[in-house]
Design a protein around this motif. Structure first.
Motif, mmCIF file in Angstrom:
data_model
loop_
_atom_site.group_PDB
_atom_site.id
_atom_site.type_symbol
_atom_site.label_atom_id
_atom_site.label_comp_id
_atom_site.label_asym_id
_atom_site.label_seq_id
_atom_site.Cartn_x
_atom_site.Cartn_y
_atom_site.Cartn_z
ATOM 1 N N THR A 1 51.094 29.078 37.450
ATOM 2 C CA THR A 1 51.355 29.360 36.023
ATOM 3 C C THR A 1 52.794 28.996 35.685
ATOM 4 O O THR A 1 53.072 28.380 34.654
ATOM 5 C CB THR A 1 51.122 30.856 35.711
ATOM 6 O OG1 THR A 1 49.836 31.216 36.177
ATOM 7 C CG2 THR A 1 51.223 31.138 34.233
ATOM 8 N N ASN B 1 49.292 38.005 31.304
ATOM 9 C CA ASN B 1 49.128 36.750 32.049
ATOM 10 C C ASN B 1 48.453 35.691 31.187
ATOM 11 O O ASN B 1 48.813 34.521 31.209
ATOM 12 C CB ASN B 1 48.300 36.992 33.302
ATOM 13 C CG ASN B 1 49.199 37.175 34.515
ATOM 14 O OD1 ASN B 1 50.114 36.387 34.720
ATOM 15 N ND2 ASN B 1 48.955 38.221 35.283
ATOM 16 N N GLN B 2 47.459 36.152 30.446
ATOM 17 C CA GLN B 2 46.746 35.237 29.554
ATOM 18 C C GLN B 2 47.692 34.708 28.468
ATOM 19 O O GLN B 2 47.631 33.546 28.071
ATOM 20 C CB GLN B 2 45.556 35.994 28.918
ATOM 21 C CG GLN B 2 44.463 35.125 28.339
ATOM 22 C CD GLN B 2 43.868 34.176 29.381
ATOM 23 O OE1 GLN B 2 43.751 34.518 30.549
ATOM 24 N NE2 GLN B 2 43.516 32.973 28.926
ATOM 25 N N GLN C 1 48.231 43.874 31.980
ATOM 26 C CA GLN C 1 48.853 42.813 32.760
ATOM 27 C C GLN C 1 48.006 41.533 32.682
ATOM 28 O O GLN C 1 48.547 40.425 32.585
ATOM 29 C CB GLN C 1 48.984 43.267 34.213
ATOM 30 C CG GLN C 1 50.058 42.521 34.954
ATOM 31 C CD GLN C 1 50.188 42.999 36.383
ATOM 32 O OE1 GLN C 1 49.896 42.245 37.296
ATOM 33 N NE2 GLN C 1 50.585 44.229 36.579
ATOM 34 N N ASP C 2 46.716 41.702 32.703
ATOM 35 C CA ASP C 2 45.820 40.531 32.567
ATOM 36 C C ASP C 2 46.033 39.867 31.204
ATOM 37 O O ASP C 2 46.068 38.636 31.096
ATOM 38 C CB ASP C 2 44.347 40.954 32.715
ATOM 39 C CG ASP C 2 44.050 41.433 34.132
ATOM 40 O OD1 ASP C 2 44.864 41.131 35.032
ATOM 41 O OD2 ASP C 2 43.023 42.119 34.321
ATOM 42 N N LEU C 3 46.173 40.712 30.180
ATOM 43 C CA LEU C 3 46.412 40.146 28.839
ATOM 44 C C LEU C 3 47.748 39.394 28.792
ATOM 45 O O LEU C 3 47.852 38.320 28.197
ATOM 46 C CB LEU C 3 46.442 41.275 27.793
ATOM 47 C CG LEU C 3 45.103 41.850 27.342
ATOM 48 C CD1 LEU C 3 45.334 43.029 26.404
ATOM 49 C CD2 LEU C 3 44.261 40.789 26.642
ATOM 50 N N GLU D 1 51.567 33.914 38.698
ATOM 51 C CA GLU D 1 51.226 33.063 39.837
ATOM 52 C C GLU D 1 52.080 31.798 39.787
ATOM 53 O O GLU D 1 52.474 31.351 38.706
ATOM 54 C CB GLU D 1 49.741 32.709 39.786
ATOM 55 C CG GLU D 1 48.869 33.918 40.051
ATOM 56 C CD GLU D 1 47.395 33.575 40.028
ATOM 57 O OE1 GLU D 1 47.065 32.391 39.808
ATOM 58 O OE2 GLU D 1 46.602 34.490 40.204
ATOM 59 N N GLN E 1 46.736 47.532 34.500
ATOM 60 C CA GLN E 1 46.187 46.270 35.004
ATOM 61 C C GLN E 1 45.559 45.424 33.890
ATOM 62 O O GLN E 1 45.776 44.217 33.820
ATOM 63 C CB GLN E 1 45.157 46.561 36.113
ATOM 64 C CG GLN E 1 44.664 45.302 36.839
ATOM 65 C CD GLN E 1 45.810 44.458 37.414
ATOM 66 O OE1 GLN E 1 46.698 44.982 38.103
ATOM 67 N NE2 GLN E 1 45.821 43.154 37.128
ATOM 68 N N ASP E 2 44.802 46.082 32.996
ATOM 69 C CA ASP E 2 44.153 45.292 31.934
ATOM 70 C C ASP E 2 45.205 44.668 31.002
ATOM 71 O O ASP E 2 45.044 43.545 30.516
ATOM 72 C CB ASP E 2 43.150 46.143 31.145
ATOM 73 C CG ASP E 2 43.811 47.367 30.527
ATOM 74 O OD1 ASP E 2 44.775 47.888 31.128
ATOM 75 O OD2 ASP E 2 43.388 47.795 29.433
ATOM 76 N N HIS F 1 58.693 38.818 30.798
ATOM 77 C CA HIS F 1 57.696 39.249 31.792
ATOM 78 C C HIS F 1 58.340 39.989 32.956
ATOM 79 O O HIS F 1 57.738 40.887 33.529
ATOM 80 C CB HIS F 1 56.871 38.051 32.288
ATOM 81 C CG HIS F 1 57.519 37.259 33.375
ATOM 82 N ND1 HIS F 1 58.533 36.354 33.145
ATOM 83 C CD2 HIS F 1 57.299 37.227 34.715
ATOM 84 C CE1 HIS F 1 58.899 35.806 34.295
ATOM 85 N NE2 HIS F 1 58.163 36.310 35.257
ATOM 86 N N SER G 1 48.511 45.950 23.482
ATOM 87 C CA SER G 1 47.212 45.299 23.698
ATOM 88 C C SER G 1 46.934 44.237 22.639
ATOM 89 O O SER G 1 46.094 43.360 22.832
ATOM 90 C CB SER G 1 46.088 46.341 23.704
ATOM 91 O OG SER G 1 45.906 46.861 22.390
#
Lengths: 331, 538
Positions: free
Chosen positions: B224, B195-196, B191-193, B221, B188-189, B213, B139
């Motif tokens: 991206t 992606n960011q 994964q969002d990090l 996406e 999921q959270d 990744h 994280s």
């Protein structure tokens, strides 16, 4: 720079040929060919891409003209020794340091006649053991190298090269900046603590721990900790292999804490630049833990790896390597 | 929902148990690990590093860790930093837990020190597999401090085993309770990090997350990825090109890759050519990029692209072959891109003949060596000595050895002139090869030439000649071998002995006669043993 190089090359070649009474071999349309000693042929090669990559880089970045294909010799008695001005030896690739008297005599003569010998990994702390990829920047040659050269020049021991020596600024001066590293202006080159240590202690102004021997008032041989690990590039220009850093870090209470912290290893002394000794704490087979410096200060060793560390280290070692080889030809 | 709760509880148990176990073990180990004062006197080592006597009072591991853990909670940042650094030296699960607990420290200096120490733990044989703990470390990819993010991103390969752990769940099917596996998946959270992090302002973070990744089992996406293909940082671009296959079919990827044909960095364009060559088989539209690259102003990119097109079955024009010759002729040696190109030339088939021939006089020995080998292979040049004679007079041993390796076993005949030419060579390996060629020479030619080889200054040539003469049983070979047994050179004696041993009718009796006359000679012991193995008692 170009005219300077060409002039010096021709001067060097003239001097060398005169002394040797034979012509210097200039292959590849006037390119200078670097020799590399490989006692075991290709069987004990640690960084096969290193020297060719560096020679290629020198051709790219300077107007010097090197044949990127080194000439490998397996014996110092090889007659081709006297046809080329620079001999590169990666001491970690030597099976041993046993040279016949014929070989030693050839090397002594080579150095007397103007040849330059670059002993990579000629400085190495014994406590690093068999992990050849590591270097430890002591300021004295490894024992085997000392014994070897005592046979050649008994009255001329290796002596440390001062930080202001010309070899460190023959072509590149200072440490790589963001522009050289192709980073954005505001991008961090290295972590803060690492950068401070590197700039102030590890490689100040792009210098490194080196020792050398002068023959006839000319620096004819230098020994350094392993640099070849930083020279290799793949065909697309990316550095190989990855390199990590060892840096010394302090903290407010380390002088008290590290003195009594639990420890089950051994200590070793390493000669510093000023001739004083560092006291290294380590568990054999592992990386050094911390150090007691002659000032009484205690610092801890920290290890940093990652792309930025590796790129920086490669850039430094490549620039240093270029400086050494170009110095060898210019002096 | 019930299943999820059950799974959660079950997973918690799975997570905690090994931790408790590990802590118990580590406690046991360390409770015995009380360090007594160590004294190693005067133990000299290499390189003048002397083992010294340690200070008398050192703390125990428990005390050291207790003090550090207290300092980790100090209100002073410097103390917390020092403790975090020190804890890196004690790699075990208990200490890792302490460090992970400090990952959310308010000071970035502490968080940096903690991350570096955790990396040290991973490197020193104490990896962390506990999923909850690994997720906590991962994280930090979203940490506000760039150094922490860099360290975290560099650690991803070591975190993956813990992050991607699969699990089991119990479900009811038709009233029966069964166990079903659950594949490992990034939360999921997190994964969002991640992606960011792919659009992180720092290029090192982008590069590391992009590189790994796929192992984190998520797909970004398409826009991206297209953005990464337009990255300002060359290293990020090179990594993005490595990953292009996964996104080749998505919109935007092709256009962005075509735009890279104009990139200022030669390495990027060369990598593009290599990537597109690989994509060209599955996605034919990408071949267009290779065609564009054949017009690249830099020879190495243009020629590499042309050869890559040839690999895909497209013919290379004569003009391009001229350009390849020009590029390789200028190359300093068989190295880097020139080497890649050279070894790709086989894709041109017989069109490559002209290129190899043009490189036979190249200044670089490695290039000459390979050019000669390929030239002779493609033209079956071993059939005609005039094709390879010159190569054996090359000034470089590498060339001569390369050609000799190719010729050995292939040359089927040799005439008097060619053999004499080889015998006069100043290179010992060539003269030795001439000795080998006695095997395929006419009887008359052997008769005229063998003597020159037998009096060669090099024993390898002489011994090879003896072996060849024995093999073809040239006139008078037995006498010759019998005399050679008395030679001072052991290599000659050995060759003579081997030759005689190979012929039962006349060779062996001659050897037996020698043994009777000279039973104590150096070669005699070996000869007796060889004969005994053949069932003959000398």
């Amino acid at each position: 720079m170009r005219s300077c190089l060409l002039f010096c090359f021709s001067v060097w070649i003239a001097v060398f040929s005169h002394g040797q009474d034979s012509s210097v071999q200039i292959d590849n349309a006037g390119a200078v060919r670097i020799m590399q000693l490989r006692r075991d042929g290709p069987t004990r090669v640690r960084y096969p891409d290193a020297l060719p990559s560096l020679l290629e880089l020198m051709n790219e970045r300077s107007l010097a003209n090197f044949d990127p294909d080194p000439l490998f010799i397996e014996s110092l008695a090889d007659e081709r020794l006297f046809e080329h001005p620079v001999l590169y030896v990666n001491c970690d690739e030597l099976p041993n340091f046993d040279f016949s008297s014929e070989e030693n005599e050839a090397l002594r003569r080579y150095m007397k006649l103007g040849g330059f010998v670059y002993l990579d990994a000629g400085i190495k702390a014994s406590f690093l053991g068999t992990d050849l990829g590591h270097s430890y920047a002591a300021w004295e040659e490894r024992a085997e190298v000392r014994q070897w050269f005592e046979q050649l020049f008994p009255d001329q021991p290796f002596s440390p090269l001062p930080r202001n020596h010309e070899i460190f600024r023959t072509f590149y001066k200072g440490l790589p900046d963001n522009e050289y590293l192709r980073l954005e202006e505001d991008q961090k080159r290295l972590p803060d603590t690492v950068l401070t240590f590197v700039e102030q202690e590890k490689w100040p102004q792009g210098t490194y721990s080196m020792v050398g021997i002068k023959v006839n008032d000319r620096l004819a041989c230098v020994a350094s900790p392993i640099c070849a690990m930083g020279w290799g590039r793949d065909e697309f220009g990316a550095w190989i292999p990855p390199i990590s850093f060892r840096v010394r870090e302090s903290a407010e209470d380390f002088d008290e804490t590290l003195q009594v912290a639990s420890f089950a290893g051994q200590t070793y002394e390493v000669t510093r630049e000023d001739g004083l000794k560092d006291e290294i704490y380590l568990v054999p087979g592992n990386r050094p833990l911390w150090v007691k410096e002659p000032t009484g200060r205690w610092r801890i060793f920290k290890y940093y790896s990652g792309e930025e560390i590796s790129n920086y280290a490669h850039s430094f070692y490549a620039r240093l390597g270029m400086n050494v080889f170009l110095y060898a030809l210019l002096n | 929902m019930d299943f999820a709760k059950k799974r959660g509880l079950a997973m918690m148990g799975v997570r905690i148990l090994p931790l408790v176990f590990a802590l118990g073990i580590s406690k046991l180990v360390y409770s015995q690990d009380v360090i007594s004062p160590v004294s190693t006197e005067g133990n000299q080592t290499e390189n003048n590093q002397t083992e010294l006597t340690l200070p008398a009072m050192r703390s125990t591991i428990d005390n050291t860790l207790n003090q550090a853990s207290q300092k980790l909670k100090s209100s002073k940042v410097e103390e917390r930093v020092g403790a975090a650094k020190l804890l890196g030296k004690y790699a075990n699960a208990q200490v890792s837990l302490l460090l992970i607990g400090a990952l959310d420290d308010s000071s970035e200096l502490v968080r940096r020190a903690v991350m570096v120490s955790l990396v040290e733990h991973f490197n020193n044989g104490s990896p962390i597999y506990e999923q909850a703990l690994v997720e906590k470390i991962f994280s930090k990819i979203g940490d506000p401090d760039v150094e922490v993010r860099r360290e975290t991103s560099a650690l991803i390969p070591r975190l993956i085993p813990g992050l991607m752990r699969s699990g089991m769940e119990r479900i009811q099917v038709n009233g029966r309770s069964i166990l079903r596996s659950i594949p490992g998946k990034l939360r999921q959270d997190l994964q969002d990090l991640a992606n960011q992090a792919l659009i992180d302002p720092d290029s090192i973070v982008r590069q590391n997350v992009l590189k790994h990744h796929f192992s984190l089992r998520f797909q970004m996406e398409s826009q991206t990825f297209a953005r990464l293909l337009g990255d300002k940082d060359v290293s990020v671009l090179l990594v993005a090109l490595d990953q292009a296959r996964m996104y080749a079919a998505q919109s935007g990827t092709y256009d962005q890759m075509e735009a890279l044909t104009k990139h200022s960095d030669v390495g990027v364009r060369a990598k593009l050519a290599r990537t597109v060559q690989s994509l060209g088989r599955s996605f034919p539209q990408y071949r267009k990029i290779l065609r564009i690259l054949t017009n690249d102003p830099v020879d190495e990119v243009a020629t590499l692209s042309a050869v890559d097109l040839a690999r895909l079955g497209e013919r290379v024009s004569n003009e391009m072959i001229d350009r390849i010759i020009a590029y390789l002729s200028k190359a300093k040696g068989l190295f880097g891109k020139a080497e890649s190109l050279f070894y790709s030339l086989s894709a041109l088939g017989s069109d490559a003949k002209r290129i190899y021939k043009a490189l036979l006089e190249h200044p670089s020995a490695s290039m000459r060596a390979q050019a000669w080998v390929r030239h002779l292979s493609l033209s079956e040049g071993w059939k005609n000595a005039s094709s390879w004679r010159d190569a054996l007079q090359d000034r470089d041993l590498k060339v001569r050895k390369g050609v000799l390796s190719l010729l050995r076993g292939r040359v089927e005949q040799i005439n008097r002139n060619d053999l004499s030419y080889l015998i006069k060579s100043r290179h010992v390996e060539v003269r030795s090869f001439a000795s080998e060629l006695l095997l395929v020479a006419e009887k008359e030619v052997v008769k005229e030439c063998f003597f020159d080889l037998l009096i060669d200054e090099d024993s390898l040539v002489r011994s090879t000649t003896l072996r060849a003469l024995a093999k073809i049983q040239a006139d008078g070979w037995v006498d010759l071998h019998a005399r050679s047994l008395k030679d001072k050179d052991y290599a000659i004696q050995r060759a003579a002995m081997d030759g005689l041993l190979g012929d039962h009718q006349v060779g062996v009796p001659a050897l037996l006669k020698y043994l009777r006359q000279y039973p104590a000679e150096r070669i005699s012991t070996l000869a007796r043993r060889e004969l005994q193995q053949m069932g003959i008692n000398p």
